[in-house]
Design a protein around this motif. Structure first.
Motif, short mmCIF file in Angstrom:
data_model
loop_
_atom_site.label_atom_id
_atom_site.label_comp_id
_atom_site.label_asym_id
_atom_site.label_seq_id
_atom_site.Cartn_x
_atom_site.Cartn_y
_atom_site.Cartn_z
N THR A 3 7.95 -7.55 -8.78
CA THR A 3 8.80 -6.38 -8.99
C THR A 3 7.88 -5.21 -9.26
OG1 THR A 3 10.61 -7.69 -9.88
CG2 THR A 3 10.62 -5.36 -10.39
N GLY A 4 8.08 -4.10 -8.56
CA GLY A 4 7.21 -2.95 -8.78
C GLY A 4 7.32 -1.95 -7.65
N SER A 5 6.25 -1.22 -7.44
CA SER A 5 6.26 -0.13 -6.46
C SER A 5 6.12 -0.66 -5.03
CB SER A 5 5.12 0.83 -6.77
OG SER A 5 3.90 0.15 -6.66
N ALA A 26 2.35 -1.64 -4.40
CA ALA A 26 1.97 -2.97 -4.91
C ALA A 26 2.64 -4.04 -4.05
CB ALA A 26 2.40 -3.10 -6.37
N LEU A 77 11.49 -3.97 -5.05
CA LEU A 77 10.69 -2.74 -5.09
C LEU A 77 11.55 -1.55 -5.51
CD1 LEU A 77 8.66 -3.57 -1.85
CD2 LEU A 77 8.17 -4.22 -4.22
N GLY A 78 11.15 -0.37 -5.12
CA GLY A 78 11.84 0.82 -5.63
C GLY A 78 13.20 1.05 -5.00
N ASN A 127 8.62 -1.79 -16.85
CA ASN A 127 9.82 -1.01 -17.22
C ASN A 127 10.91 -1.84 -17.90
OD1 ASN A 127 10.30 -2.18 -14.73
ND2 ASN A 127 11.53 -0.49 -13.96
N MET A 174 4.65 -8.68 -12.45
CA MET A 174 5.77 -7.97 -13.05
C MET A 174 5.41 -6.56 -13.53
SD MET A 174 8.51 -9.76 -12.92
CE MET A 174 8.24 -10.53 -11.34
N PRO A 175 6.42 -5.69 -13.61
CA PRO A 175 6.18 -4.31 -14.04
C PRO A 175 6.51 -4.13 -15.53
CG PRO A 175 8.36 -4.45 -13.14
CD PRO A 175 7.82 -5.86 -13.18
N PHE A 222 11.08 8.45 -10.42
CA PHE A 222 11.06 7.41 -11.45
C PHE A 222 11.00 8.04 -12.84
CE2 PHE A 222 9.70 3.03 -12.85
CZ PHE A 222 10.75 2.37 -12.23
N VAL A 230 0.66 -7.04 -2.07
CA VAL A 230 0.82 -8.44 -2.50
C VAL A 230 1.54 -9.24 -1.41
CG1 VAL A 230 1.84 -9.95 -4.24
CG2 VAL A 230 0.61 -7.88 -4.94
N LEU A 235 2.55 9.05 -15.39
CA LEU A 235 3.78 8.97 -14.60
C LEU A 235 4.61 10.24 -14.77
CD1 LEU A 235 5.31 5.39 -14.73
CD2 LEU A 235 4.49 6.64 -12.75
N LYS A 252 1.48 -12.59 -14.24
CA LYS A 252 0.53 -11.47 -14.27
C LYS A 252 1.40 -10.24 -14.57
CE LYS A 252 -1.43 -7.70 -12.35
NZ LYS A 252 -1.51 -7.05 -13.69
P1 NDP Z 1 3.07 -1.01 -9.88
O1 NDP Z 1 3.94 -1.35 -8.77
O2 NDP Z 1 1.71 -0.50 -9.57
O3 NDP Z 1 2.90 -2.31 -10.82
C1 NDP Z 1 3.76 -3.43 -10.80
C2 NDP Z 1 2.93 -4.70 -10.92
O4 NDP Z 1 2.17 -4.89 -9.74
C3 NDP Z 1 1.92 -4.66 -12.06
O5 NDP Z 1 1.79 -5.94 -12.63
C4 NDP Z 1 0.65 -4.25 -11.35
O6 NDP Z 1 -0.53 -4.61 -12.03
C5 NDP Z 1 0.79 -5.01 -10.05
N1 NDP Z 1 0.00 -4.46 -8.95
C6 NDP Z 1 -0.12 -3.16 -8.60
N2 NDP Z 1 -0.91 -3.04 -7.52
C7 NDP Z 1 -1.31 -4.28 -7.19
C8 NDP Z 1 -2.16 -4.80 -6.17
N3 NDP Z 1 -2.74 -4.02 -5.27
N4 NDP Z 1 -2.37 -6.13 -6.14
C9 NDP Z 1 -1.77 -6.93 -7.04
N5 NDP Z 1 -0.97 -6.51 -8.03
C10 NDP Z 1 -0.72 -5.19 -8.11
O7 NDP Z 1 3.83 -0.05 -10.85
P2 NDP Z 1 3.32 1.27 -11.58
O8 NDP Z 1 3.29 1.01 -13.00
O9 NDP Z 1 2.08 1.82 -10.98
O10 NDP Z 1 4.54 2.24 -11.23
C11 NDP Z 1 4.46 3.17 -10.20
C12 NDP Z 1 5.75 3.28 -9.44
O11 NDP Z 1 6.25 2.00 -9.10
C13 NDP Z 1 6.87 3.91 -10.19
O12 NDP Z 1 6.81 5.29 -10.15
C14 NDP Z 1 8.08 3.36 -9.45
O13 NDP Z 1 8.32 4.11 -8.31
C15 NDP Z 1 7.65 2.00 -9.05
N6 NDP Z 1 8.14 0.94 -9.93
C16 NDP Z 1 9.28 0.32 -9.60
C17 NDP Z 1 9.78 -0.65 -10.40
C18 NDP Z 1 11.03 -1.35 -10.09
O14 NDP Z 1 11.67 -1.90 -11.00
N7 NDP Z 1 11.44 -1.40 -8.84
C19 NDP Z 1 9.10 -1.08 -11.63
C20 NDP Z 1 7.89 -0.35 -11.88
C21 NDP Z 1 7.44 0.60 -11.04
P3 NDP Z 1 -1.38 -3.52 -12.86
O15 NDP Z 1 -0.47 -2.98 -13.91
O16 NDP Z 1 -2.49 -4.31 -13.38
O17 NDP Z 1 -1.78 -2.47 -11.86
#
Ligand code: NDP
Length: 454
Positions: free
Chosen positions: A205-207, A210, A229-230, A131, A128-129, A361, A214, A309, A154
Motif C-alpha cells: 500500500t503506498g504511492s 513505490a 495505491l493512490g 498513514n 506498508m505506508p 494527499f 515493487v 509532504l 517492511k
Molecule cells: P511511499 O509509497 O513511498 O511508501 C510506501 C511504502 O513503500 C513504504 O514502506 C516505503 O518505504 C516503500 N517504498 C517506497 N519506495 C519503494 C521502493 N522503490 N522499493 C521498495 N519499497 C518502497 O509513500 P510516501 O510516504 O513517500 O508517500 C508519498 C505519496 O504516496 C503520498 O503523497 C501519496 O500520494 C501516496 N501514498 C498513498 C497511500 C495510500 O494509502 N494509497 C499511503 C501512503 C502514501 P520507505 O518508507 O522506506 O521509503
C-alpha cells in the motif's frame, strides 16, 4: 541510515533505530520460513484462537498504540484508538469467517469426485505506508495468517515504533514466534527479501511510484503482488442531495487524517443547481473541525506527517491557483511549529489541468461544477485513478444506478467511502490491482488448487 521517529508536531527526532543489516534481514526471513513449516499445518481453530488473542492485546493496548501514532505521524489519538480497535475487529472477523472462506468447494461433473482447495503458500511480504500504520498492516496480516501463511513486515521508514509495537502485540498474543516479524529496513532491501524462495508474494500500500517499482521487482521474480495505491475519489453531489449531510461527510472524508487517506473524497463534482449552497456548506463544515495537538482527544485534524509532504502539497495548491483555481479558504502555509496545513478549498480550477488529475494527499478539496448528471458521471470517470467514489442524491435507487456507472473499486451512495472487512477493497487503473479484505482478500495469496479423483 538509521530509521527515525520524527514528531511532526515538534519537528524533533524522538527515537532512532539502526536498520537491519542484510544478514539480519536474511536471518529474520529464514526464521519466518521455519515458522511457516509448522504454521501451515495448524488447523483453523488454532489460527482463530491466535487471532482472537491478538485482538484482545490490541484492545488492551489501544491507547498506548494511539499515542505512538500521534507521535510518529500526527494522527489524533481518538482516531488512532479507533484504528487499533478496527484492527482488533479484522482479527475477529477472520477468526470467525476465515475457515468458511477457505473450506474446499466441491465441484460436480469432473471425475468421480472433485473439489477446489485453498492451500497456504509461504511468507507474504507486506510493504506498508505510514498513514494508517496499524490498520494497513493488520488488514494484510489477519487474512494471511488465517490462511496458514506467515508474514514479514517492511513498514514505512518514518514509523519504526509502530512497526515494533505491532510485532510486540504479536509476541504478547498466543501466536507462536516467527509467524509475523517486523524487518526494520529501508526500501532498498525490499528486493533482497523478494529474492527469498520462502517469500511467495508482496502486498503493497503506498504511492504509484513505490507500487510500480515493487510490482516490477515481483514480476521479475514471477511472484504475485497486490497493489493498493493512490486515489482521487470523486464525490458527486446531485441537485436533489441532502446538502448538509453531504457537506458534513465530505468535509470529514477530505480532512480526517490531515487529508492523507487514499479513499478520501478529493474531487467534489457538484450539480450547478446546488453548487453555491454546497460550497458554502463544505466551508462551514471544514471550519467546524478542530485542528491541533494530536495528543488532545478532542482534536480532529493533526499536523501532516512531515513538512516535506506539506511542501509538496503547497506546490500543488500554487500550481492549481496558477491555472485559475479560486482559493476559497486556506491555501497559505501557517507560521510556527508543526507540519499543519490549513483546511483548504479550491473552486473552479480547470478540470483537465494536469495538477487537477493528480492526487492531493492533504486537506485540500477541489470543487468542480457539473452542468448535469451526465457530465458529473463523465467527470467522475475522467481520472487516471479508480479507488473509490460516492454519489449523493435524494433518490437512493437512482444513486445505485449511477454507482454502477462510476469506474472505481468501491462506490458508496449517500455515505462515506470506507474499508470494511465484509467488503473487498482495492482499485483499478493507477489505483492498483488485487483486493484486500472479505473472501476476495483472503484468497489472494493461497494456492487455488484443483483436486480430482477419477
Ligand atoms: P511511499 O509509497 O513511498 O511508501 C510506501 C511504502 O513503500 C513504504 O514502506 C516505503 O518505504 C516503500 N517504498 C517506497 N519506495 C519503494 C521502493 N522503490 N522499493 C521498495 N519499497 C518502497 O509513500 P510516501 O510516504 O513517500 O508517500 C508519498 C505519496 O504516496 C503520498 O503523497 C501519496 O500520494 C501516496 N501514498 C498513498 C497511500 C495510500 O494509502 N494509497 C499511503 C501512503 C502514501 P520507505 O518508507 O522506506 O521509503
Amino acid at each position: 541510515m538509521p530509521l527515525q521517529s520524527l514528531n511532526p508536531l515538534t519537528g524533533k527526532v524522538t527515537k532512532q533505530f539502526d536498520e537491519f543489516t542484510p544478514e539480519q534481514t536474511a536471518e529474520a526471513v529464514r526464521a519466518v520460513a521455519q515458522g511457516y513449516a509448522s504454521w501451515k499445518n495448524t488447523d483453523f481453530a488454532h489460527r482463530a484462537e491466535c487471532l482472537l488473542s491478538l485482538a484482545e492485546v490490541l484492545k488492551a493496548r489501544a491507547d498506548e498504540f494511539a499515542a505512538i501514532m500521534a507521535e510518529e505521524m500526527g494522527k489524533p489519538v481518538s482516531f488512532g484508538r479507533a484504528e487499533v480497535l478496527k484492527c482488533a475487529g479484522v482479527c475477529e472477523f477472520y477468526a470467525k469467517n476465515g475457515e468458511a472462506m477457505l473450506t474446499p468447494e466441491p465441484v460436480a461433473g469432473c471425475g468421480q469426485e472433485a473439489y477446489v482447495d485453498f492451500a497456504p503458500m509461504g511468507t507474504v511480504l507486506a510493504v506498508m505506508p505510514w498513514n494508517f500504520p496499524f490498520w494497513q498492516v493488520l488488514r494484510v496480516a489477519a487474512p494471511s495468517l488465517m490462511a496458514g501463511n506467515t508474514v514479514v513486515l517492511k513498514h514505512a521508514s518514518n514509523v519504526p515504533q509502530c512497526a515494533l509495537a505491532i510485532e510486540s502485540a504479536f509476541r504478547e498474543s498466543a501466536f507462536p514466534d516467527n509467524v509475523f516479524r517486523t524487518l526494520l529496513i529501508g526500501a532498498r532491501q525490499v528486493e533482497s527479501v523478494l529474492d527469498a524462495d520462502s517469500v511467495i508474494g508482496v502486498s503493497l500500500t503506498g504511492s504509484e511510484g513505490a507500487g510500480s517499482k515493487v510490482a516490477a521487482a515481483a514480476g521479475a521474480r514471477l511472484k504475485k503482488c497486490v497493489m493498493e495505491l493512490g486515489g482521487s475519489d470523486p464525490f458527486v453531489v446531485l441537485a436533489d442531495a441532502d446538502i448538509d449531510k453531504a457537506a458534513k461527510v465530505g468535509a470529514m472524508s477530505r480532512c480526517a487524517n490531515a487529508g492523507q487517506t487514499c479513499i478520501a473524497a478529493k474531487r467534489f463534482i457538484v450539480a450547478d443547481a446546488v453548487y453555491d449552497d454546497f460550497l458554502a456548506a463544505l466551508g462551514r463544515e471544514m471550519d467546524a473541525l478542530k485542528m491541533g495537538d494530536p495528543m488532545d482527544k478532542d482534536t480532529v485534524v493533526g499536523p501532516m506527517s512531515s513538512t516535506g509532504l506539506r511542501a509538496e502539497l503547497q506546490r500543488q495548491v500554487e500550481r492549481c491557483a496558477a491555472e485559475g483555481g479560486r482559493i476559497v479558504k486556506g491555501g497559505v502555509l501557517p507560521e510556527g511549529e508543526g507540519a499543519f496545513y490549513p483546511l483548504t478549498i479550491i473552486a473552479d480550477a480547470p478540470f483537465d489541468a494536469e495538477v487537477c488529475r493528480e492526487e492531493f494527499f492533504g486537506p485540500v478539496a477541489l470543487v468542480f461544477r457539473a452542468k448535469d448528471e451526465e457530465q458529473a458521471v463523465a467527470m467522475a470517470n475522467d481520472t487516471p485513478f479508480g479507488l473509490g467514489g460516492s454519489v449523493w442524491t435524494g433518490d437512493g435507487a437512482h444513486g445505485l444506478e449511477l454507482a454502477r456507472r462510476i469506474e472505481a473499486g468501491e462506490v458508496v451512495v449517500n455515505g462515506l467511502v470506507r474499508s470494511d472487512p465484509l467488503m473487498p477493497f482495492g482499485g483499478i487503473r493507477r489505483s492498483g490491482f488485487g483486493r484486500e479484505l472479505s473472501a476476495f482478500g483472503i484468497r489472494e495469496f493461497v494456492n487455488i488448487k484443483s483436486v480430482i479423483r477419477d
